[in-house]
Every structure is written in C-alpha cells, then in structure tokens.
Write an enzyme that holds these catalytic residues in place. Structure first.
Site, PDB file in Angstrom:
ATOM      1  N   ASP A  85       0.864  -1.188   0.000  1.00 47.44           N
ATOM      2  CA  ASP A  85       0.000   0.000   0.000  1.00 47.44           C
ATOM      3  C   ASP A  85       0.900   1.237   0.000  1.00 47.44           C
ATOM      4  OD1 ASP A  85      -1.945   1.958   0.407  1.00 47.44           O
ATOM      5  OD2 ASP A  85      -3.088   0.724   1.808  1.00 47.44           O
ATOM      6  N   ASP A  96      -3.246   7.332  -3.411  1.00 42.86           N
ATOM      7  CA  ASP A  96      -3.207   6.216  -2.459  1.00 42.86           C
ATOM      8  C   ASP A  96      -3.589   4.967  -3.250  1.00 42.86           C
ATOM      9  OD1 ASP A  96      -3.468   4.576  -0.223  1.00 42.86           O
ATOM     10  OD2 ASP A  96      -5.089   5.734   0.702  1.00 42.86           O
ATOM     11  N   HIS A 156     -12.013   5.888   1.860  1.00 43.18           N
ATOM     12  CA  HIS A 156     -12.090   7.211   2.502  1.00 43.18           C
ATOM     13  C   HIS A 156     -11.938   8.317   1.478  1.00 43.18           C
ATOM     14  CE1 HIS A 156      -7.672   7.147   2.037  1.00 43.18           C
ATOM     15  NE2 HIS A 156      -7.817   5.859   2.275  1.00 43.18           N
ATOM     16  N   HIS A 164      -7.367  10.711   5.684  1.00 41.35           N
ATOM     17  CA  HIS A 164      -8.628  10.038   5.977  1.00 41.35           C
ATOM     18  C   HIS A 164      -9.745  11.057   6.161  1.00 41.35           C
ATOM     19  CE1 HIS A 164      -5.942   6.496   6.982  1.00 41.35           C
ATOM     20  NE2 HIS A 164      -6.701   6.093   5.996  1.00 41.35           N
ATOM     21  N   GLU A 189     -10.925   1.021  -1.313  1.00 44.15           N
ATOM     22  CA  GLU A 189     -10.013  -0.067  -0.975  1.00 44.15           C
ATOM     23  C   GLU A 189     -10.732  -1.271  -0.382  1.00 44.15           C
ATOM     24  OE1 GLU A 189      -7.055   0.916   2.062  1.00 44.15           O
ATOM     25  OE2 GLU A 189      -7.964   2.888   2.269  1.00 44.15           O
ATOM     26  N   GLU A 280      -6.493  -1.122  -4.166  1.00 45.65           N
ATOM     27  CA  GLU A 280      -6.925   0.261  -3.919  1.00 45.65           C
ATOM     28  C   GLU A 280      -6.524   1.177  -5.065  1.00 45.65           C
ATOM     29  OE1 GLU A 280      -5.082   2.092  -0.463  1.00 45.65           O
ATOM     30  OE2 GLU A 280      -6.662   3.613  -0.365  1.00 45.65           O
TER      31      GLU A 280
HETATM   32 MN    MN Z   1      -3.744   2.870   0.919  1.00 44.48          MN
HETATM   33 MN    MN Z   2      -6.396   4.357   1.638  1.00 33.03          MN
END
Ligand code: MN
Ligand code: MN
Length: 294
Positions: A85, A96, A156, A164, A189, A280
């Site tokens: 990640d 992200d 998020h 977040h 995700e 994600e």
């Molecule tokens: Mn992530």
């Molecule tokens: Mn994330």
C-alpha cells in the site's frame, strides 16, 4: 477543483502508480521487507513526489499498517500473500494505491475478489451516485467469489494533507443517503478475507502521526516532535526517526503517545486469523471518473 490542484493529484497518482509497478519486481520470495520499503520510498522521492505515508507491507493475516523497522528481519516467503500500500503526495494532494501479490495459486481467487470489487466500485464514482451503492457492489462482488469483505476497514475521502477525510466508504452494505459529488477525491479499498471478516488491533505499532502540542523535557522526545512536524499532519514511520538507537526511539515514542502528542496506527490483523487481500485506487468523481493511480 482548479487546474493546479488537478495537476498535483494527477502527478501524485502517476508517481504512486509507477512506484506500485516498480514494487512488483521487488516483491518476490527471498526479498527483505526493509529493502523493498527503502527502494520504493526512495523512488517516490527521486520522482519528485513526497511519501504520504510509510509504505505498508502487510503479510497474510495482517490487513494494514505494517511497515518495516530499522532492524527489520522479515523476508518474503513463497507461501505469503503480500499487500503493498503506497501513498504519494504533491503539495499535499495525495495518491493512495494498493495491490496484493501472491506466489501460490491457492490465493488467486482471494486476490481476484478484492480486485474485481474495486473495478466494479470505480465504475460508480460519478456525481449523484449514492455511497451506499458503492459499498453494496463491493460486498456483493467479494461474496460472489465465496469470501467475506472486511467490515471494519473502509475506503475514505482525500483532502489536502488529510489522508482520511470524509466520507468513510464501508466495504459492506449500509443504509444511508450520502451522495458523492463532482470533484470529490476518493480512495476505494476493498479488503477480502477467508476469515471472520473483521480486523482487530495488535500490540505492534510502527506508524505514527503528530496530533498535539505539549512541552516535553526529554531531548529525544523533542527530536521526534521536531522531526514529525515536517510531515504536515501526515503519518510517519518509526524507521525514519533520526535517533541512533531503537531503544531511544521506543522510549521517546512511548512518552509522546502517553501525552497524547502522537496518534498511533497499530498493526491490524484478521480477527479469525484469515488471509486478507486488498486492492486500492484513488479516483476523482466525474461523469468519466479519473483514476489517478491507474
Ligand atoms: Mn492505501
Ligand atoms: Mn487508503
């Protein structure tokens, strides 16, 4: 969103995507987690991005928040499934992205479940769509392959220097009227598991975030605070802290946690010991959704 902001999101997403693709050659049995982390984080910096959070390398029943420490000993085994990640920011605008690597065919379907759930969910990231519809398609896709979504890990929103932001995007169905809007930036995700479908916090913590200001006397603790300030409210790794011994670092971190100056991200493990897969992407909500990390 103005052109400058859009450009920053696109650039951050591109670097995150390149870093993710680069990691595929590094994530192999026999490779050390520390070597992978340093290689990818250096690549991000060399590409003109900043690391938005320490690379998470979460094996098997770990869902998230494992990042190597300075004296990390873990090596990837051919029976592991490996969630990578990656977060990159440009001027605070974040990309992200995550994927799951595996070497044993028995994990293919588990990985397909979260990957296909993500693909189906991204299609829905258009203005006026109910958030609950996105969560429903994630749950249905994962269940259709015979697995469970992890009910207490969510996607998020993303905002400048805020990893977040609202809304939380559950990976299980819920009832709610929240509607997504044009130009919202979302990180979707899905996590799939063959376990209980829930994660719980463990005692291990390697990722921290500065949240408070209070005077501290201990000079190592002050070093950590001054170091943490440079991340603009984004998470940082214990591994990056410029103190020469791990004992000093742990001692300083403990003091700062107890004083409420640092927030910590414990390593999250599947409650039933199940294996977990995750995919994600970051997407800008448009009539034609812009997936920045594709
Ligand atoms: Mn992530
Ligand atoms: Mn994330």
């Amino acid at each position: 969103m103005n052109d400058k902001v859009l450009e920053s999101y696109i650039k951050a997403g591109k670097i995150a995507s390149d870093a993710r693709n680069r990691s595929r050659d590094l994530v192999k049995p026999g490779k050390s987690l520390l070597e992978i982390a340093e290689n990818i984080e250096n690549f991000i910096r060399d590409s003109g991005g900043a690391v938005a959070f320490p690379i998470n390398i979460s094996l098997n029943n770990i869902g998230a928040h494992y990042t190597p420490v300075k004296d990390e000993i873990l090596i990837i085994k051919d029976t592991d499934i490996v969630k990578i990640d990656i977060g990159v920011h440009v001027d605070g605008y974040i990309g992200d992205t995550a994927y799951t690597g595996f070497f044993d065919e028995r994990y293919r379907e588990l990985c397909d479940a979260s990957r296909l759930a993500l693909e189906a969910a991204l299609e829905l990231c258009r203005p006026g769509v109910k958030l609950s519809k996105i969560s429903l398609v994630i749950e249905d896709t994962i269940k259709s392959l015979g697995f469970k979504p992890v009910s207490n890990l969510t996607g998020h929103g993303l905002e400048r220097y805020n990893l977040h932001a609202e809304p939380q995007i559950p990976n299980v169905k819920f009832s709610g009227e929240y509607v997504i809007k044009e130009d919202q930036v979302l990180a979707l995700e899905p996590f799939a598991t063959d376990g209980m479908g829930m994660i719980k916090e463990s005692d291990q913590v390697m990722i921290f975030m500065l949240i408070g200001k209070k005077p501290v006397r201990n000079s190592d603790a002050r070093t950590v605070i001054n170091f943490a300030k440079r991340f603009g409210g984004l998470p940082f790794s214990e591994r990056w802290i410029p103190l020469d011994s791990r004992i000093k670092i742990r001692f300083a971190l403990r003091e700062l946690r107890e004083k409420g100056i640092l927030y910590d991200y414990p390593v999250l493990k599947e409650a039933g010991g199940g294996m977990i897969s995750q995919f994600e992407h970051t997407v800008i909500v448009r009539d034609e959704p812009i997936i920045t990390t594709l």
